[in-house]
Design an enzyme around this catalytic site. Structure first.
Site, PDB file in Angstrom:
ATOM      1  N   GLY A  13       0.808  -1.211   0.000  1.00  0.00           N
ATOM      2  CA  GLY A  13       0.000   0.000   0.000  1.00  0.00           C
ATOM      3  C   GLY A  13       0.840   1.258   0.000  1.00  0.00           C
ATOM      4  N   ASP A  21       8.467   6.007   8.265  1.00  0.00           N
ATOM      5  CA  ASP A  21       8.117   7.377   8.677  1.00  0.00           C
ATOM      6  C   ASP A  21       7.251   8.097   7.648  1.00  0.00           C
ATOM      7  OD1 ASP A  21       9.904   8.020   6.647  1.00  0.00           O
ATOM      8  OD2 ASP A  21      11.476   8.746   7.991  1.00  0.00           O
ATOM      9  N   GLY A  22       7.004   7.442   6.501  1.00  0.00           N
ATOM     10  CA  GLY A  22       6.136   8.049   5.502  1.00  0.00           C
ATOM     11  C   GLY A  22       6.783   9.170   4.705  1.00  0.00           C
ATOM     12  N   ASP A  53       4.402  -4.744  -7.401  1.00  0.00           N
ATOM     13  CA  ASP A  53       3.771  -3.525  -6.880  1.00  0.00           C
ATOM     14  C   ASP A  53       4.389  -2.269  -7.503  1.00  0.00           C
ATOM     15  OD1 ASP A  53       5.955  -4.564  -5.045  1.00  0.00           O
ATOM     16  OD2 ASP A  53       5.807  -2.509  -4.306  1.00  0.00           O
ATOM     17  N   ASN A  54       5.448  -2.427  -8.289  1.00  0.00           N
ATOM     18  CA  ASN A  54       6.060  -1.299  -8.996  1.00  0.00           C
ATOM     19  C   ASN A  54       5.759  -1.334 -10.490  1.00  0.00           C
ATOM     20  OD1 ASN A  54       7.200  -0.428  -6.605  1.00  0.00           O
ATOM     21  ND2 ASN A  54       9.178  -1.387  -6.992  1.00  0.00           N
ATOM     22  N   ASP A 103       7.418   4.080 -10.241  1.00  0.00           N
ATOM     23  CA  ASP A 103       8.142   3.930  -8.973  1.00  0.00           C
ATOM     24  C   ASP A 103       9.658   3.848  -9.172  1.00  0.00           C
ATOM     25  OD1 ASP A 103       6.246   4.263  -7.093  1.00  0.00           O
ATOM     26  OD2 ASP A 103       6.013   2.154  -6.576  1.00  0.00           O
TER      27      ASP A 103
END
Length: 487
Positions: A90, A125-126, A252-253, A262
């Protein structure tokens, strides 16, 4: 042209609901400031380039303000990472801010990378750091200029917010654009979690909005999968022809639209090396340059598995079988053009393979070889390039075949031939050492170099006065930079 306040939003993915994404607000970064912006990407939104210099621009794309019409969403998906299935990934640091509807009738996702923690951050940490944000921005716009399908990058916003990776760095945000940010991993997530209603909603959304022409076919989802196979075959052919290494081809990329997606530890080849590994973390070389072709097929097979609720296994298998022939046809067409050839002959593949083997054995600069091959008439060009090769006898044999091959196509005005070859053989490519120099300056607060490099790469085929240094072979240190997934 529009201002930031007059953009039109139509947030179609957000309307699919909480089963496919989570509502999250961006976390602002401290003292946001413009590092670089792409006028060409801004034009996709009908956005006036002058808007990049306004305080509001940095405030919005630095997470401080939002349009009232947006509903930021963090998408949920899964994927195969280095061949192993990860059940939930995600958007761990990115947010789909919304979808802008432009005057041409196109929808463009506004996806803010580095926007802070989400429910999918997995202890992260986003944040994104300045160096990775600059690399993604430059790569997105450079690949587009080369004619390689890719997400686009609108801007990079720097900050004073500290983040820790191997050392303390500064956070940044990059705003990327695409008609969709749906990945192969989206379909895998809903397939493996056995959520048929959400899986069907996702499939319907993608089919209706991004492959509408497939609705006219007897089996719309099969037609959609075939289109995805064809797009990826062409995409990876272009990567290989231009010496681009993605570095992390996890499912996912992989974009459902068949665009480069990505950017992490990517690289363009300097010296030709079929076994080149651009990702320092890729110990086994799964995503080496030469492996990108079979990995593309592997990823399409993983997607096919996730589409079995909609398409028969036999039909999926037959369609997947089209990938390698389509790839080979696109690749050979591109390489013929790079060699200045205009018609196909049976032995062209051998001609290309022999050249690449000679380049491999001699460490020949991949991009500059093709550019210089078009500078002069074929017999003079190969004589000039000969000194770059160790195996002179082998190169002479290839050169004789090549010159004869060109001559069989008939007489061509050299000025026209040069123009035709230079139109497909770039003078400027995004070498890692050039990106690193721009990053070093930016981390010191000087953004002029990243802006200059962006300008040069936006016009890679035309010689630009005063920019000779960007077309040189890299120094030895520039060939051995270690790039990892850390960003």
């Amino acid at each position: 042209m529009k201002t930031l306040e007059t953009l039109t939003f139509d947030n179609r993915f957000a309307r699919l609901g909480d089963g496919l994404s989570a509502h999250v607000l961006p976390e602002p970064i401290d003292n946001p400031r413009l590092v670089v912006a792409s006028p060409a990407a801004m034009a996709l939104l009908d956005l006036d380039p002058a808007e990049a210099e306004t305080p509001l621009f940095a405030e919005i794309f630095g997470g401080h303000k939002l349009w009232a019409e947006t509903e930021p969403r963090a998408m949920v998906y899964s994927g195969h990472q280095f061949g192993h299935y990860n059940p939930q990934l995600g958007d761990g640091r990115g947010l789909l801010l919304g979808e802008v509807y432009n005057e041409a009738g196109e929808h463009w996702d506004l996806h803010l990378k580095g926007a802070g923690q989400t429910p999918f951050s997995r202890m992260g940490d986003g944040r994104a750091v300045l160096r990775s944000s600059i690399r993604e921005f430059l790569a997105s716009e450079a690949l587009h200029a080369l004619g390689i399908p890719t997400t686009r990058a609108l801007c990079v916003i720097g900050s004073d917010t500290p983040v820790w990776r191997e050392k303390q760095e500064r956070a940044a945000m990059v705003l990327r654009l695409a008609p969709s940010h749906v990945r192969f991993g989206h379909f895998e997530y809903f397939y493996y979690t056995k959520k048929p209603e959400l899986h069907a909603a996702l499939a319907e959304h993608v089919l209706n909005l991004h492959f509408a022409e497939c609705r006219e076919q007897p089996e719309p989802y099969l037609a959609m999968y075939r289109e995805i196979v064809e797009r990826n075959a062409e995409l990876i052919a272009k990567w290989q022809a231009y010496g681009f290494c993605h570095g992390v081809m996890n499912t996912d990329n992989m974009s459902i639209l068949g665009v480069t997606f990505d950017f992490g530890p990517f690289a363009f080849l300097d010296d030709f090396d079929a076994n080149f590994i651009c990702n320092h973390s890729d110990d086994q070389g799964r995503y080496s340059f030469s492996n990108q072709v079979p990995i593309g097929q592997w990823n399409l097979s993983a997607l096919a598995q996730a589409l079995t609720p909609f398409i028969s296994v036999d039909a999926l298998r037959e369609t997947l079988g089209l990938y390698l022939p389509l790839y080979q046809a696109h690749y050979l067409d591109l390489m013929r053009r790079r060699l200045g050839l205009t018609v196909a002959e049976e032995d062209d593949q051998k001609l290309v393979e022999r050249l690449l083997q000679l380049m491999q054995n001699s460490g020949v600069d991949y991009s500059l070889f093709f550019r210089r091959l078009g500078d002069q008439a074929p017999e003079h060009a190969v004589a000039t390039l000969r000194d770059d090769f160790v195996d002179l006898k082998g190169f002479d044999a290839w050169a004789e075949l090549y010159v004869a091959r060109v001559n069989r196509e008939g007489a061509v005005d050299q000025t026209q031939r040069r123009a035709r070859m230079h139109a497909v053989n770039p003078l400027y490519v995004l070498r890692n050492y050039l990106a690193q120099k721009a990053i070093d300056a930016a981390e010191s607060g000087d953004y002029e170099e990243v802006r200059r490099l962006h300008t040069v790469l936006s016009n890679p085929f035309e010689e630009q006065p005063g920019m000779d240094s960007y077309a040189e072979r890299p120094p030895e240190w520039g060939k051995h930079l270690e790039i990892s997934c850390s960003s």
